[in-house]
Design an enzyme around this catalytic site. Structure first.
Site, PDB file in Angstrom:
ATOM      1  N   SER A  37     -10.035   0.438   7.061  1.00 34.38           N
ATOM      2  CA  SER A  37      -9.484  -0.297   6.296  1.00 34.38           C
ATOM      3  C   SER A  37      -9.075  -1.272   5.585  1.00 34.38           C
ATOM      4  O   SER A  37      -8.361  -0.809   4.000  1.00 34.38           O
ATOM      5  CB  SER A  37      -8.180   1.614   6.275  1.00 34.38           C
ATOM      6  OG  SER A  37      -9.191   2.308   6.462  1.00 34.38           O
ATOM      7  N   LYS A  91       1.154  -0.871   0.276  1.00 35.55           N
ATOM      8  CA  LYS A  91      -0.163   0.183   0.079  1.00 35.55           C
ATOM      9  C   LYS A  91       0.724   1.180   0.084  1.00 35.55           C
ATOM     10  O   LYS A  91       2.078   1.505   0.873  1.00 35.55           O
ATOM     11  CB  LYS A  91      -1.065   0.237   1.507  1.00 35.55           C
ATOM     12  CG  LYS A  91      -2.274   0.852   1.244  1.00 35.55           C
ATOM     13  CD  LYS A  91      -2.879   0.804   2.257  1.00 35.55           C
ATOM     14  CE  LYS A  91      -3.817   2.063   2.833  1.00 35.55           C
ATOM     15  NZ  LYS A  91      -4.849   1.599   3.680  1.00 35.55           N
ATOM     16  N   SER A 128      -9.445   2.447   3.903  1.00 35.19           N
ATOM     17  CA  SER A 128      -8.576   3.194   2.243  1.00 35.19           C
ATOM     18  C   SER A 128      -7.684   2.048   1.738  1.00 35.19           C
ATOM     19  O   SER A 128      -7.062   2.553   0.579  1.00 35.19           O
ATOM     20  CB  SER A 128      -7.912   4.159   3.252  1.00 35.19           C
ATOM     21  OG  SER A 128      -6.722   3.318   4.435  1.00 35.19           O
TER      22      SER A 128
END
Lengths: 83, 480, 491
Positions: free
Chosen positions: C182, C83, C158
């Site tokens: 998330s 990420k 997210s």
């Protein structure tokens, strides 16, 4: 202002509206009975670990400063500050 | 103090703790490095980096707390003080707010009335230092050096118990001596490792409520603090007597003009929005740890002073001077241990000739060119009459210039005192014979002339005749 | 040859490792195949901010050599995605924001170091909600991410990029971070497995901070077994993170196949109300029934303060993030406004230009709740309520081993649908947030479909009970095949 954010007029108006919705929303917290409840600062009940007093960092100034937009003589530059 | 007014002063002292690495990172704290060469990623507030606490700062803060009879908290918390300024890279300073590591201490000074006075220490807490801005040399910009960012500070806050600039200086000196005694700070005001802000307010005599206070900054010497506070007291009293009101503000002391000036506020009305730093956990200190630190505390200034009076028979003022720093006190004690001469003699020499030489050459006691044992050797020779005190000064200078030990120099220069009575008598006879006029006057009653004769004999013996014996022999021979 | 390569992208890490060990293909071949696939298909999804092709191939070569020499770690030659919130040295780390669009990190995050040491091949940095703030991956500076199951839908956030990439079979695993859900929510919305470990289990060093007391790194995979493997590499004490816990890391892959007979599964009374989509509720009940058929025992539990978890979160998280984001001022790194006329202008414009709306909103909320006069009513109060919520879980875990429920109140919603109303968006996190507030490990496991969109089963454990969660998830996956379903476009 305390947050040092610049917003356009439209952004500002919209933000105030949304912000007040959020504040109303979080006002629900006042319903909870928290007499004698200790505030939680951490999910774990751990204590701070202490690190030995030894110099361990080799500072690669020039490499770090590659990320800075404005540098001179090893100093980071900002618009002049009057004290 | 002007009639009808009382001044209330509180001091906030920031002492840089003498650790090798920073409070929250492993970068070096050494003074004087090239800009930003000691600012690691943690100090620079890079994305993703985290603070880790230095064990030594906890140790040092605990020592300080014990030395001022304060409570050392079993649990203290770091908090973020949020504000924006270029020398503060994270946009917040990690400090302590509600739960500081040290609270409720005290210190004693000699008050304006000559009596011992207790000054309360509200708290002492740990925090990180910010960087520095450089304003000269750039056209439209300021340059930021973050080397100092993350250097550990102990912020010591006094109760508003001080009632004059003199008391404020006395308190500050005590703290200064103390932190150096404990070895937790080098107290170097020029380099910025010991900084002081003063909160000054006035109130009419008898009023309990505190007046509005002004905060004075940039006080980096004892002299400046005294002058700045005195200026501020006058300024505030003048202001109020003229019908004005004191405004709560920050004022900078200008040493050139000897005045305080309102600072163009760099922080406006700042709301620091303190909250516990979620990247750090509460610092827990056990009673056992505190006790262990207490056992290892060095003898503190007050105790040492008392002991010097009791053990060495020094006068209070002399004991004060001798314990001004731990290094000086240690020097004194080492010298006393190595000689049979009286402690007072040692003290006089340390305060006199030795300090004189140090000041002249701009040296610290730590760099003293004459070791305690060597000084002791010199004083022993005074004590056993080998040389006079006056000759000793000469020998001392030679020792300072690396010419050798006291004995070596006395030998080399033939400075031994003449104590042989017959030798002295011979010279005295010569002097009497050479000065018949003065002899006559002396015999006629001008007693003061004995000094002249002594001087003549000393001259003739290059100062080496034992003055006591010269005196005695002269008096004998000049008996009418 | 090309046939077996086509199946490569669907294989789990366990299967890929077997293939590599057997010499069926090399790490370089595998990497090339995936990079090709990404090149062909990511345009429709937008899961990547940066594809690190050269670095990946170089790592793959090293891995092949190590394999031949018999050295090489647990992830040797296996492809993963990070990420874009994890700092990667020499590689752009944007955090989904214009503020860091020009930021090349000078150091590696702990998670990145560990993955590299284990021999992983990093294909690139995945797209995400800006500064991890969001539940739909619509706040990214680099554009929204689409859900592989329905391109008009959000993949959740997210960690939307990571979840979508794993669901689209661009890699068998991707790292993520979870502050309020998330990792788990996007895993649920994309039919993948997502695990957030106990707070302090994985080092936060190098993980760009959003809300420090809630953030935790984790991983998204397609199988519980792969999640166990990845977690074993990521977990562990790090002296550079004061909140990192020194707790031994077990072999998470051991004992996965053990029976869950007698496992007490808590079912939360407060979960099944009008807020939960009815069909989703059905899937969850079915999943719990499946667990029971495997020997688990369902027990009703009470989490009376569940409703307060979202408001609590939306005080604590913005407060911490408002402070964490103060370092972004254009002076030492990041976006800097041009021709600033003074310091104030520099700060305000750099931040005004660099941050998106949601980030600005949260900074303002955070600044507000910490400000003088409001601190007690909001921040302090929220921290007290947080304790109440943690205590609720503690009480529940006295009677159960794990708590099961829905991960999200509904399946994937359409892009643009919820973004206008912040509160609706925030309520997406109602089931997941409790675990962050209490620091408990939690995961989402695919458990069915509603209207052809995936639904996730949420499992929460007591502190450091990751093994229990993984074992339960693994047993469930042995008995079901939801996790093997692949979105049509990406088969």
């Amino acid at each position: 202002m305390l947050a040092r954010l610049e917003l356009t007029e439209d952004e500002y108006a919209e933000s105030v509206l949304k912000l007040s919705k959020i504040v109303d929303f979080v006002d629900q917290l006042s319903q909870a009975d928290t007499t004698d409840v200790v505030p939680m600062a951490h999910p774990l009940d751990a204590a701070q670990r202490l690190r030995p007093d030894v110099v361990t960092e080799v500072v690669e100034r020039d490499r770090f400063q590659e990320n800075a937009a404005s540098v001179a003589d090893g100093l980071y530059l900002v618009p002049k500050v009057i004290e | 103090m002007r009639a009808g007014w009382e001044v209330v002063i509180g001091l906030e002292i920031h002492a840089q703790l003498a650790t090798k690495s920073k409070i929250f990172s492993g970068a070096s704290t050494a003074y004087g490095a090239a800009p930003n060469t000691q600012a690691c990623l943690v100090d620079l507030g890079y994305p993703g980096v985290l603070p880790v606490l230095n064990v030594e700062v906890v140790h040092m803060a605990t020592m300080f707390g014990l030395a001022v009879d304060a409570t050392v908290a079993h649990r203290s918390v770091f908090a973020r003080k949020n504000y924006f300024y270029p020398d503060l890279p994270k946009g917040y300073q990690i400090s302590q707010f509600e739960l500081p590591i040290v609270e409720h201490g005290e210190l004693f000074i000699t008050g304006d009335d000559g009596k011992e006075k207790r000054i309360g220490i509200t708290r002492a807490h740990l925090e990180e230092d910010a960087g520095k801005s450089v304003h000269e040399g750039f056209d439209q910009s300021s340059g930021i050096d973050l080397n100092r960012t993350g250097t550990p500070l102990l912020e010591i806050v006094s109760e508003p118990d001080l009632r004059s600039a003199k008391e404020a200086v006395a308190y500050m000196r005590k703290i200064h001596t103390l932190v150096r005694y404990l070895g937790i700070s080098d107290g170097n005001m020029q380099e910025g490792s010991f900084r002081c802000d003063a909160n000054v307010s006035i109130r009419p005599d008898g009023q309990q409520a505190l007046g509005t206070r002004a905060e004075l900054k940039n006080l980096n010497s004892f002299r400046f603090i005294e002058r700045a506070i005195n200026f501020e007291i006058e300024r505030q009293i003048d202001l109020v007597e003229d019908g004005g009101e004191v405004v709560q503000e920050t004022r900078l002391y200008d040493s050139d003009k000897d005045e305080t000036r309102s600072m163009r506020s760099k922080e406006e009305a700042n709301d620091y929005r303190y909250f516990p730093d979620p990247d750090l956990l509460p610092v827990e200190i056990s009673a056992d740890y505190i006790e262990a630190v207490r056992q290892q505390l060095p003898e503190l200034p007050a105790a040492k002073r008392r002991r010097f009076v009791d053990e060495y028979g020094l006068k209070a003022e002399d004991a004060d001077m001798m314990t001004a720093s731990r290094a000086l006190a240690d020097y004194f004690e080492a010298a006393v241990a190595a000689t049979d001469a009286k402690s007072q003699l040692v003290a006089n020499w340390v305060m006199g000739d030795l300090s004189g030489a140090l000041n002249r050459d701009g040296l610290d006691i730590g760099d003293c060119k004459v070791a305690p044992v060597e000084l002791a050797g010199l004083l022993t020779r005074i004590h056993d009459n080998t040389i006079s005190g006056k000759i000793a000064k000469q020998v001392f200078e030679a020792m300072w210039d690396d010419e050798g030990t006291a004995d070596e120099i006395i030998d080399a220069k033939g400075l031994k005192q003449i104590t042989d009575n017959s030798a002295i008598e011979a010279v005295v006879d010569e002097v009497i014979a050479a000065n018949p006029g003065q002899v006559a006057e002396y015999m006629a009653g001008k007693d003061k002339l004995i000094g002249f004769f002594v001087g003549q004999v000393m001259q003739a013996t290059k100062g080496q005749a034992n003055p006591g014996q010269v005196n005695q022999i002269l008096k004998q021979k000049l008996k009418p | 040859m090309s046939d077996s390569k086509q199946a490569l992208y669907s294989r789990s890490m366990t299967e890929l490792e077997a293939g590599l060990d057997a010499g069926e293909f090399s790490s370089v071949e595998l990497t090339r195949a995936l990079l090709e696939r990404i090149g062909e298909l990511d345009a429709t999804l937008n899961t990547f901010v940066t594809v690190t092709a050269d670095e990946a191939l170089a790592a793959a070569e090293r891995a092949d050599k190590a394999r031949a020499a018999g050295t090489g770690g647990v992830l040797n030659g296996l492809p993963i995605i990070h990420k874009d919130i994890f700092c990667t040295r020499g590689v752009k780390t944007s955090c989904g924001s214009r503020m860091l669009d020009n930021f090349i990190s000078p150091y590696d995050a702990a998670v990145v170091e560990k993955m590299a040491d284990a021999g992983a091949v990093v294909l690139g940095k995945s797209n995400m909600d800006e500064f991890a703030m969001g539940s739909s991956n619509e706040t990214s500076y680099y554009g929204a991410v689409s859900n592989p199951w329905d391109l008009e839908c959000s993949p959740g956030g997210s960690s939307g990029g990571s979840a979508a990439a794993v669901a689209a079979r661009f890699a068998p695993a991707a790292t993520g971070t979870d502050t309020g859900g998330s990792i788990r929510q996007p895993a649920a919305l994309t039919g993948t497995v997502g695990i957030k470990p106990t707070y302090g289990r994985v080092s936060r060093y190098g993980m760009i901070a959003f809300a420090s007391s809630l953030d935790q790194a984790g991983v998204i995979t397609r199988t519980a077994e792969d999640a166990a493997r990845m977690l074993g590499v990521m977990a562990g004490f790090d002296e550079r993170d004061s909140t990192s816990i020194d707790h031994p890391v077990p072999d998470y892959t051991a004992g996965l196949g053990e029976s869950i007979k007698g496992l007490r599964v808590g079912v939360v009374r407060q979960h099944f109300d009008e807020g939960l989509d009815a069909s989703c509720a059905d899937r969850i009940r079915e999943a719990i029934a499946e667990l029971e058929s495997l020997g688990a025992k369902a027990v009703e539990v009470d989490l009376p303060n569940l409703d307060l978890s979202v408001p609590t979160y939306y005080v604590v998280a913005p407060a911490e993030c408002s402070s964490n984001l103060s370092r972004f001022d254009g002076v030492r790194f990041g976006h800097r406004a041009e021709n600033a006329k003074d310091l104030l202008d520099l700060y305000c414009r750099s931040r005004g230009e660099g941050f998106g709306d949601e980030v600005k909103r949260r900074i303002m909320t955070g600044t507000y709740v910490l400000s003088a006069g409001y601190y007690d009513a909001y921040y302090l109060k929220a921290q007290q309520v947080r304790h109440l919520i943690a205590d609720d879980f503690k009480k529940a875990f006295a009677n159960v081993d794990i708590i099961a429920g829905p991960t999200a109140p509904s399946p994937a919603f359409k892009l643009g649908e919820k973004i206008d109303d912040p509160i609706t968006m925030y309520l997406n996190d109602i089931y997941t947030i409790g675990a962050n507030l209490a620091g408990l490990p939690a995961m989402s496991v695919p458990c069915g479909f509603v209207d052809d969109l995936p639904v996730g089963l949420h499992l929460v454990g007591a502190h450091f009970a990751e093994q229990t969660l993984l074992r339960c998830a693994h047993r469930y996956q042995q008995a079901t095949d939801w996790h093997t379903a692949c979105p049509e476009r990406f088969q």
